[in-house]
Design an enzyme around this catalytic site. Structure first.
Site, short mmCIF file in Angstrom:
data_model
loop_
_atom_site.label_atom_id
_atom_site.label_comp_id
_atom_site.label_asym_id
_atom_site.label_seq_id
_atom_site.Cartn_x
_atom_site.Cartn_y
_atom_site.Cartn_z
CB CYS A 120 -0.95 -0.05 1.17
SG CYS A 120 -2.43 1.15 0.85
CD GLU B 137 -1.70 -5.91 5.78
OE1 GLU B 137 -2.19 -5.01 5.88
OE2 GLU B 137 -1.25 -6.07 4.53
CG HIS C 191 -3.70 -3.69 3.22
ND1 HIS C 191 -2.77 -3.04 4.13
CD2 HIS C 191 -4.23 -2.53 2.70
CE1 HIS C 191 -2.60 -1.82 4.12
NE2 HIS C 191 -3.37 -1.56 3.10
#
Length: 234
Positions: free
Chosen positions: A114, A217, A215
């Site tokens: 990002c 994660e 993202h």
């Protein structure tokens, strides 16, 4: 003895509260180190530091993740600030820019997430769209403050990312109101959203250099980070 690659992850520097304490803290969502660990790496957190120390830090790492976070100061890419730009982390801008340059000099595998992808583009001389809804005409990349959404991205055929993510289209977790505009040197676009927004960048030379606007994660898909860890272990 297990020998996992050591992956540095950059962090926030924020005022925070826990228990009876309220202090300045180096912060990172736990999903970042958990993702690196699940992908086979050892995670170490890198709070903002003197940019002059970046080469010595890079020399001790096997790989680097530049994490998400607030907007980058527009003066770093020669722009006046947009009213919706919230550039609140000058210490991160300076530190992470130095880390990106040090990683390139050391040929250290690097993944930008990002903000991390956007900063990679800026360090390479590129620019950013400061408020994406004005450019694409919708709020689909960040519809609700503080809530991740998902939207489809399309890897560009023939790129290293497309070899890693061979689907014609995949839905990814997203939360951003800025995006890459003019491309930085030595980078190529390797994924886009349906509206044309740049969703991933990769280096056009040897080595592992990747930025994703989404993202990973926040997802169960380990492929991107596993590729970083594999490159770091090589």
């Amino acid at each position: 003895m297990e020998n996992r690659p050591l992956i540095g992850i950059t962090t926030y520097l924020e005022r925070a509260r826990w228990g009876v304490w309220e202090q300045s803290a180096a912060l990172l969502p736990a999903a970042y180190p958990a993702l690196v660990q699940a992908a086979g790496g050892l995670a170490v957190l890198l709070p903002p530091d003197d940019p002059g120390r970046a080469p010595s830090v890079a020399a001790r790492l096997d790989g680097l993740v530049v994490a998400g976070g607030p907007d980058i100061a527009p003066d770093r890419y020669g722009a006046e600030p947009h009213p919706r730009t919230a550039a609140t982390a000058p210490e991160r801008d300076a530190w992470e820019s130095a880390l990106i340059r040090a990683a390139a000099a050391a040929r250290l595998p690097l993944l930008g997430v990002c903000r991390g992808m956007q900063l990679l583009n800026v360090v390479r001389g590129g620019t950013l769209v400061q408020h994406l809804p004005e450019a694409v005409g919708h709020q689909g990349h960040c519809p609700t403050p503080g809530v991740f959404t998902r939207h489809p991205v399309r890897p560009v055929p023939g790129t290293a990312l497309a070899a890693l993510l061979p689907e014609a289209e995949l839905a990814v977790p997203t939360y951003h109101h800025q995006a890459v505009d003019r491309l930085g040197s030595g980078l190529r676009v390797c994924a886009r959203a349906a509206d044309g927004t740049v969703e991933a960048l990769e280096g056009d030379g040897p080595g592992f250099l990747l930025g994703v606007q989404w993202h990973p994660e926040r997802d169960g898909d380990l492929r991107v980070v596993r590729a970083l860890v594999a490159a770091a272990g090589g």
